[in-house]
Design a protein around this motif. Structure first.
Motif, PDB file in Angstrom:
ATOM      1  N   UNK A 115       0.919   4.075  13.521  1.00 56.45           N
ATOM      2  CA  UNK A 115       2.209   3.423  13.259  1.00 56.45           C
ATOM      3  C   UNK A 115       2.528   2.290  14.233  1.00 56.45           C
ATOM      4  N   UNK A 116       2.174   2.456  15.502  1.00 59.08           N
ATOM      5  CA  UNK A 116       2.404   1.379  16.473  1.00 59.08           C
ATOM      6  C   UNK A 116       1.673   0.108  16.062  1.00 59.08           C
ATOM      7  N   UNK A 117       0.453   0.270  15.571  1.00 61.18           N
ATOM      8  CA  UNK A 117      -0.328  -0.890  15.160  1.00 61.18           C
ATOM      9  C   UNK A 117       0.283  -1.563  13.929  1.00 61.18           C
ATOM     10  N   UNK A 118       0.758  -0.762  12.975  1.00 58.50           N
ATOM     11  CA  UNK A 118       1.348  -1.313  11.749  1.00 58.50           C
ATOM     12  C   UNK A 118       2.608  -2.118  12.060  1.00 58.50           C
ATOM     13  N   UNK A 119       3.560  -1.505  12.752  1.00 56.63           N
ATOM     14  CA  UNK A 119       4.817  -2.209  13.036  1.00 56.63           C
ATOM     15  C   UNK A 119       4.601  -3.328  14.048  1.00 56.63           C
ATOM     16  N   UNK A 120       3.618  -3.169  14.945  1.00 54.38           N
ATOM     17  CA  UNK A 120       3.309  -4.222  15.902  1.00 54.38           C
ATOM     18  C   UNK A 120       2.779  -5.473  15.224  1.00 54.38           C
ATOM     19  N   UNK A 121       2.151  -5.306  14.055  1.00 47.05           N
ATOM     20  CA  UNK A 121       1.655  -6.444  13.287  1.00 47.05           C
ATOM     21  C   UNK A 121       2.743  -7.073  12.430  1.00 47.05           C
ATOM     22  N   UNK A 122       3.964  -6.532  12.496  1.00 49.30           N
ATOM     23  CA  UNK A 122       5.060  -7.078  11.699  1.00 49.30           C
ATOM     24  C   UNK A 122       5.054  -6.626  10.257  1.00 49.30           C
ATOM     25  N   UNK A 164       0.841  -1.199   0.000  1.00 47.72           N
ATOM     26  CA  UNK A 164       0.000   0.000   0.000  1.00 47.72           C
ATOM     27  C   UNK A 164       0.875   1.248   0.000  1.00 47.72           C
ATOM     28  N   UNK A 165       0.638   2.150  -0.963  1.00 44.07           N
ATOM     29  CA  UNK A 165       1.322   3.437  -1.006  1.00 44.07           C
ATOM     30  C   UNK A 165       0.298   4.498  -0.632  1.00 44.07           C
ATOM     31  N   UNK A 166       0.527   5.195   0.477  1.00 40.27           N
ATOM     32  CA  UNK A 166      -0.456   6.134   1.007  1.00 40.27           C
ATOM     33  C   UNK A 166       0.168   7.510   1.196  1.00 40.27           C
ATOM     34  N   UNK A 167      -0.695   8.487   1.400  1.00 44.42           N
ATOM     35  CA  UNK A 167      -0.274   9.853   1.736  1.00 44.42           C
ATOM     36  C   UNK A 167      -1.062  10.256   2.973  1.00 44.42           C
ATOM     37  N   UNK A 168      -0.571   9.826   4.139  1.00 40.72           N
ATOM     38  CA  UNK A 168      -1.358   9.968   5.364  1.00 40.72           C
ATOM     39  C   UNK A 168      -0.466  10.466   6.498  1.00 40.72           C
ATOM     40  N   UNK A 169      -0.440  11.774   6.680  1.00 39.81           N
ATOM     41  CA  UNK A 169       0.310  12.350   7.793  1.00 39.81           C
ATOM     42  C   UNK A 169      -0.379  11.987   9.103  1.00 39.81           C
ATOM     43  N   UNK A 170       0.416  11.637  10.110  1.00 46.30           N
ATOM     44  CA  UNK A 170      -0.115  11.249  11.418  1.00 46.30           C
ATOM     45  C   UNK A 170      -1.149  10.139  11.266  1.00 46.30           C
ATOM     46  N   UNK A 171      -0.683   9.005  10.807  1.00 43.22           N
ATOM     47  CA  UNK A 171      -1.547   7.855  10.529  1.00 43.22           C
ATOM     48  C   UNK A 171      -2.328   7.471  11.785  1.00 43.22           C
ATOM     49  N   UNK A 176      -5.840   0.081  11.346  1.00 45.32           N
ATOM     50  CA  UNK A 176      -6.591  -1.169  11.519  1.00 45.32           C
ATOM     51  C   UNK A 176      -7.153  -1.647  10.176  1.00 45.32           C
ATOM     52  N   UNK A 177      -7.621  -0.709   9.359  1.00 43.25           N
ATOM     53  CA  UNK A 177      -8.160  -1.075   8.050  1.00 43.25           C
ATOM     54  C   UNK A 177      -7.062  -1.663   7.165  1.00 43.25           C
ATOM     55  N   UNK A 178      -5.856  -1.094   7.196  1.00 43.25           N
ATOM     56  CA  UNK A 178      -4.744  -1.621   6.402  1.00 43.25           C
ATOM     57  C   UNK A 178      -4.355  -3.014   6.864  1.00 43.25           C
ATOM     58  N   UNK A 179      -4.311  -3.223   8.177  1.00 47.38           N
ATOM     59  CA  UNK A 179      -3.965  -4.541   8.709  1.00 47.38           C
ATOM     60  C   UNK A 179      -5.025  -5.559   8.320  1.00 47.38           C
TER      61      UNK A 179
END
Length: 401
Positions: free
Chosen positions: A87-94, A48-55, A61-64
């Motif tokens: 970001x915590x959720x993204x990297x936490x999911x590996x 996924x390529x996004x343009x989302x400041x302060x994700x 959750x939707x991306x995961x």
């Protein structure tokens, strides 16, 4: 599939991939400036390529849940303005997160083409398409610590936005002036407001006994209408600017309320007209979530249960919008009528317990037996049943011997 299941599946898949090719992802790429639009097209394994400041957390959750193999953000996922949770959720999911990449990546990539992500760079063959900064749990935690240190500035801005909103919408907040009349009867009833936000799937599942018993009026906010349909329910009213709700939900017979700007402009009305539907216009400065709550309160709701809505200061700030001030003031206006879905699911118990229902069935059966034994008609019927039983026993005995 809920978010936790998708997260577990994604972690397992990424671990297998990292064993085969550490630091390398090769997959179809999909890009969009609006994350919520992109998640409608993403497939498991995509980059996924996004343009989302302060994700924010909801978008993460939707991306995961989509099962992406990597996320490339051309903006800064944590700007430091406030501690956003995405970001915590993204990297936490590996899931690999490449941050602050080249903005041209959004236009350079073609929908669905297979590209290769190695480290901090996205490649088309041997040609670099975008380069950014790889985020990991350590870097994310450091950025979050810095963001928390500056939280007081955001709180001051939040308070200022709150006062500005109060001045603009004083008549609406204090006296309810401007709330439109609707056809759906809400007076004296419970209202369930569904926002496709924090833990909405889990909350709707936990509320099933409450919904069956009280039959609340269901007000869905934009994409919350599709969440209601996924849960096997039907929305009675749909509120929003209708940029993230499906045509199927809009055509399901619910009453439509278009959230318009304060000057009366309603971009969502064009879509409603194209579909051949009618809608009520509600001009207001706040969010569609706030409009739904004010509509329920102004229409005489006895209780308002919120699913997926913002409930804490951390969630207000995580959304990253000055409009969250309206959400805070709307909750003050609604007052004691508003209950979060988690509170209802923890406190609510069905009025009819399983033991009481079992006792009722047993009492009914006993009454039928007593009536059959004591009445003349019952005696005749019992004699008939006894004769039938004797006939069956004689047939069965002859069959076995």
């Amino acid at each position: 599939m809920n978010v936790s299941d998708a997260l577990s599946a994604t972690v397992l898949r990424l671990r297998r991939t990292q064993v085969e090719a550490p630091g390398r992802q090769e997959a179809p790429v999909r890009a969009d400036r609006r994350t919520k639009n992109l998640t409608k097209r993403l497939r498991p394994g995509d980059i996924a390529v996004i343009d989302h400041a302060d994700l924010d957390r909801v978008s993460a959750e939707a991306l995961v849940a989509c099962g992406v193999s990597a996320v490339v953000n051309v903006a800064r996922s944590i700007s430091g303005r406030y501690p956003n949770q995405g970001p915590e959720l993204i990297v936490g999911a590996g899931i690999p997160l490449v941050d602050d990449a080249d903005p041209e990546a959004l236009t350079r990539v073609r929908e669905g083409e297979r590209l290769r992500l190695e480290g901090d760079t996205l490649y088309r063959g041997d040609e670099p398409v975008a380069r950014g900064t790889v985020q990991d749990p350590v870097s994310v935690e450091a950025a979050m610590a810095g963001a928390r240190a500056g939280l007081s500035t955001q709180l001051e801005a939040f308070a200022a936005n709150t006062m500005a909103y109060l001045q603009r919408e004083r008549d609406l907040l204090l006296d309810g002036i401007g709330i439109p009349a609707i056809d759906t009867g809400i007076e004296g009833r419970h209202v369930l407001i569904v926002v496709r936000g924090y833990h909405y799937r889990e909350d709707l599942t936990a509320l099933r006994p409450y919904i069956r018993e009280f039959r609340p009026v269901v007000i869905a906010v934009d994409g919350g209408a599709d969440a209601v349909l996924e849960a096997g329910l039907r929305p009675d009213i749909i509120v929003g600017d209708f940029d993230s709700v499906s045509d199927r939900a809009l055509s399901g017979g619910a009453e439509l309320v278009v959230h318009a700007y304060r000057d009366g402009r309603a971009p969502g009305m064009d879509r409603i007209t194209d579909l051949g539907h009618k809608a009520v216009v509600f001009p207001a400065t706040g969010t569609s979530e706030d409009v739904a709550m004010m509509l329920a309160d102004g229409s005489g709701a006895d209780l308002i249960v919120a699913v997926g809505a913002h409930a804490t200061l951390e969630e207000f700030l995580d959304k990253g919008r000055s409009g969250m001030a309206s959400t805070f003031l709307t909750r003050l206006r609604v007052g004691g009528k508003l209950v979060d879905a988690k509170g209802v699911s923890r406190l609510y118990r069905s009025r009819i317990s399983p033991w009481a229902l079992t006792g009722l069935v047993a009492a009914c059966l006993l009454t039928i037996v007593v009536a059959a034994v004591s009445s003349p008609a019952g005696q005749v019927y019992l004699t008939f049943l006894a004769a039938r039983w004797d006939t069956f026993s004689y047939w069965l005995t002859g069959l076995l011997t």
